[in-house]
Design a protein around this motif. Structure first.
Motif, PDB file in Angstrom:
ATOM      1  N   UNK A 105       2.876  -2.572   4.312  1.00 44.10           N
ATOM      2  CA  UNK A 105       1.888  -2.813   3.741  1.00 44.10           C
ATOM      3  C   UNK A 105       0.546  -3.184   4.819  1.00 44.10           C
ATOM      4  N   UNK A 106       0.530  -3.189   5.425  1.00 38.92           N
ATOM      5  CA  UNK A 106      -0.297  -3.630   6.586  1.00 38.92           C
ATOM      6  C   UNK A 106      -1.148  -2.757   7.560  1.00 38.92           C
ATOM      7  N   UNK A 107       0.014  -0.764   7.181  1.00 39.00           N
ATOM      8  CA  UNK A 107      -0.588  -0.102   7.387  1.00 39.00           C
ATOM      9  C   UNK A 107      -1.205   0.740   6.799  1.00 39.00           C
ATOM     10  N   UNK A 108      -0.646   0.362   5.327  1.00 37.43           N
ATOM     11  CA  UNK A 108      -0.714   1.666   4.123  1.00 37.43           C
ATOM     12  C   UNK A 108      -1.614   0.756   2.872  1.00 37.43           C
ATOM     13  N   UNK A 109      -1.725  -1.044   3.349  1.00 34.91           N
ATOM     14  CA  UNK A 109      -2.728  -0.656   2.179  1.00 34.91           C
ATOM     15  C   UNK A 109      -2.178  -1.599   0.871  1.00 34.91           C
ATOM     16  N   UNK A 110      -2.764  -1.540  -0.235  1.00 38.45           N
ATOM     17  CA  UNK A 110      -3.240  -2.236  -1.562  1.00 38.45           C
ATOM     18  C   UNK A 110      -1.713  -2.050  -2.111  1.00 38.45           C
ATOM     19  N   UNK A 111      -1.266   0.122  -2.573  1.00 36.79           N
ATOM     20  CA  UNK A 111      -0.392  -0.104  -3.405  1.00 36.79           C
ATOM     21  C   UNK A 111       0.993  -0.308  -2.676  1.00 36.79           C
ATOM     22  N   UNK A 112       1.137  -0.528  -1.121  1.00 42.57           N
ATOM     23  CA  UNK A 112       2.347  -0.611  -0.733  1.00 42.57           C
ATOM     24  C   UNK A 112       2.645  -2.341  -0.723  1.00 42.57           C
ATOM     25  N   UNK A 113       1.751  -2.484  -1.126  1.00 43.38           N
ATOM     26  CA  UNK A 113       1.570  -4.701  -1.776  1.00 43.38           C
ATOM     27  C   UNK A 113       1.994  -4.915  -2.656  1.00 43.38           C
ATOM     28  N   UNK A 114       1.722  -3.607  -3.948  1.00 49.36           N
ATOM     29  CA  UNK A 114       2.073  -3.409  -5.081  1.00 49.36           C
ATOM     30  C   UNK A 114       3.784  -3.413  -4.965  1.00 49.36           C
TER      31      UNK A 114
ATOM     32  N   UNK B  76       9.627   1.879   4.155  1.00 48.26           N
ATOM     33  CA  UNK B  76      10.052   1.376   2.039  1.00 48.26           C
ATOM     34  C   UNK B  76      11.332   1.502   2.195  1.00 48.26           C
ATOM     35  N   UNK B  77      11.764   2.510   2.142  1.00 49.81           N
ATOM     36  CA  UNK B  77      12.767   3.314   0.914  1.00 49.81           C
ATOM     37  C   UNK B  77      14.197   2.117   1.279  1.00 49.81           C
ATOM     38  N   UNK B  78      14.264   2.229   3.138  1.00 52.19           N
ATOM     39  CA  UNK B  78      14.802   1.242   3.545  1.00 52.19           C
ATOM     40  C   UNK B  78      14.835  -0.147   3.662  1.00 52.19           C
ATOM     41  N   UNK B  79      13.984  -0.807   2.889  1.00 48.41           N
ATOM     42  CA  UNK B  79      14.048  -2.526   3.131  1.00 48.41           C
ATOM     43  C   UNK B  79      13.974  -2.236   1.760  1.00 48.41           C
TER      44      UNK B  79
ATOM     45  N   UNK C 248      11.582  -8.063   4.091  1.00 49.49           N
ATOM     46  CA  UNK C 248      10.452  -8.499   3.405  1.00 49.49           C
ATOM     47  C   UNK C 248       9.585  -8.045   5.133  1.00 49.49           C
ATOM     48  N   UNK C 249       9.932  -7.770   6.345  1.00 47.13           N
ATOM     49  CA  UNK C 249       8.967  -8.152   6.839  1.00 47.13           C
ATOM     50  C   UNK C 249       8.548  -6.667   7.427  1.00 47.13           C
ATOM     51  N   UNK C 250       9.797  -5.924   6.825  1.00 41.70           N
ATOM     52  CA  UNK C 250       9.607  -4.617   7.165  1.00 41.70           C
ATOM     53  C   UNK C 250       8.273  -3.934   5.682  1.00 41.70           C
ATOM     54  N   UNK C 251       8.942  -4.527   4.672  1.00 44.77           N
ATOM     55  CA  UNK C 251       7.515  -4.450   3.624  1.00 44.77           C
ATOM     56  C   UNK C 251       6.199  -4.113   3.889  1.00 44.77           C
ATOM     57  N   UNK C 252       5.939  -5.862   4.538  1.00 46.00           N
ATOM     58  CA  UNK C 252       4.602  -6.237   5.067  1.00 46.00           C
ATOM     59  C   UNK C 252       4.229  -5.813   6.524  1.00 46.00           C
ATOM     60  N   UNK C 253       4.858  -5.321   6.691  1.00 42.31           N
ATOM     61  CA  UNK C 253       4.278  -4.273   8.459  1.00 42.31           C
ATOM     62  C   UNK C 253       4.183  -3.249   7.469  1.00 42.31           C
TER      63      UNK C 253
END
Lengths: 291, 291
Positions: B127-136, B67-70, B120-125
């Motif tokens: 979020x798919x793994x880590x859930x709601x906090x990642x989406x926020x 996420x940080x790298x995104x 955004x692709x990286x953050x989406x992936x």
């Protein structure tokens, strides 16, 4: 049967309102984005998303409009950047001066960036409300638009200017530059609606064939179309020294291929046990269109 | 205490591997992206994400690297586009020729587009793994990078070239162009870690002050810095006829403001009941840095 004009109107209105009356010191970017977004596209991609979603959720199509509009934002950003002097250097798009002709190159670059970014913001907000299926649909759209999808296609298109492309290169350009986002528009609708993996597989093949038919038809219109109807100069491929299916296979074979692909699309649609009449209509329209 | 050099190495390696050995016909875009991404930035933004995350989850920092790298990808895309001839027209970045000088303008535009999209692709992936906090967290990052954030700042920066900016305009440019993504890097770390809303509020104020201090320091270095150490030409603001805090308030007041903001940062950090020593170190380093 769902009224496609009604969907198009809902998309037009949503996109118009989304960037309206926004901004302070940065207001010009909203003007620039709105200019390109509201100049009157056919809205094929978001309509495909809505129609596919509606297959499985009749009468609920309005819910999916924001997500569908995010896809149109991605399409519009790609047009703004493709038209730039350092890319295809086009002055005319949909019958109007291209974005950089009106707002300058810097603002055209930033407007494209802004549209891509806002598309993801819109999908993220949608996913926060609607949950996991929206996140999965966003993943499909994001990959289709990225370096292995639409951007990759534009890269190879640029690299192949002024050189005779192989059939494999041409296939790569077409399937990536145009095909991926069209396919993703259909897949997004299916995923958002909760379609089964078997149904998604059929719609994926439908999307692939439709995307290719769409691109070949575009190439045909670039040669035979009416510039006034098209809203852009014809023979741009020839003038940009771009090889297309037409230059590779000739006009007659391309027209036959277009009909053949459309028939495969129809076959796949009719294999689905839903009311696919609207998608069938759109498929036929895309073959017959003259702009 | 966590070792910042170790974090930086993990970020460098992740970014290097992410785009390595990818592509077929489109390979050049990965070469171009890798060139700009691996040219040796300070990685301030992703390090801030990791350090903030690590406050609340000691010893788990490696998890948040993707996420940080995104966020670093978004930062790098903005540099590539800002350097374009139609924008700031810079030839040198981090001591090397800018992207368009090596790969041409078309590829520089597409590489920026690609980096934003892949972020955004990286953050989406994620979020798919880590859930709601990642989406926020993705929502916060997306808004900070968009038309009301970083892009908006660049828009107003471009509009204000060759004209005397007001204090309000300058504040807008600085807080949006640099401040928003720095603040979002910190907020993302906090949100991903599950920090409380009270803790997030303190870190938000910390991020705002740090972002502003960072920008003023950049302006100071643009006048007083060593071009060799900076890896870019000094006095670029002056040469681009850009008004900065320096031209508005003078050097001494700016240095005092930088110290004052840093002290406010330190005060906020020490109010948190966690081991903030690494974030304190980084805050002090950003004030003292000479490149």
């Amino acid at each position: 049967m769902i009224n496609i004009e009604e969907i198009k109107l809902a998309i037009d209105n949503y996109l118009k309102e989304y960037f309206q009356d926004k901004g302070t010191y940065n207001k010009v970017i909203y003007d620039s984005i709105s200019y390109s977004l509201n100049v009157g596209g056919k809205r094929i991609r978001p309509i495909l998303t809505v129609l596919t979603y509606e297959l499985f959720n009749p009468k609920e199509w309005k819910k999916v409009i924001p997500f569908a509009c995010a896809i149109e934002m991605i399409h519009t950003y790609s047009l703004i950047h493709d038209d730039l002097p350092c890319m295809d250097n086009d002055d005319l798009r949909r019958g109007k001066p291209t974005n950089h002709k009106v707002f300058g190159e810097a603002m055209a670059v930033l407007s494209g960036d802004g549209l891509l970014n806002e598309a993801f913001n819109l999908m993220t907000l949608y996913a926060l409300k609607e949950g996991i299926n929206a996140l999965k649909a966003m993943q499909v759209v994001g990959i289709s638009a990225g370096c292995q999808g639409m951007i990759g296609g534009q890269v190879v298109d640029i690299l192949n200017e002024n050189k005779k492309s192989t059939f494999e290169e041409l296939n790569y350009i077409h399937s990536k530059k145009t095909g991926e986002l069209i396919k993703a528009s259909i897949l997004a609708g299916a995923i958002l609606s909760g379609a089964s993996s078997q149904e998604i597989a059929i719609l994926e093949r439908f999307g692939e064939n439709l995307g290719l038919a769409f691109q070949i038809k575009d190439d045909i219109l670039d040669v035979e179309g009416n510039a006034l109807l098209l809203g852009k100069n014809t023979n741009s491929d020839l003038n940009n020294h771009k090889y297309t299916y037409i230059s590779l296979f000739g006009m007659e074979k391309c027209k036959a291929k277009c009909v053949d692909l459309t028939n495969q699309c129809i076959e796949d649609l009719t294999s689905l046990k839903y009311d696919t009449s609207s998608l069938l209509n759109l498929t036929n329209y895309l073959l017959e269109r003259n702009y």
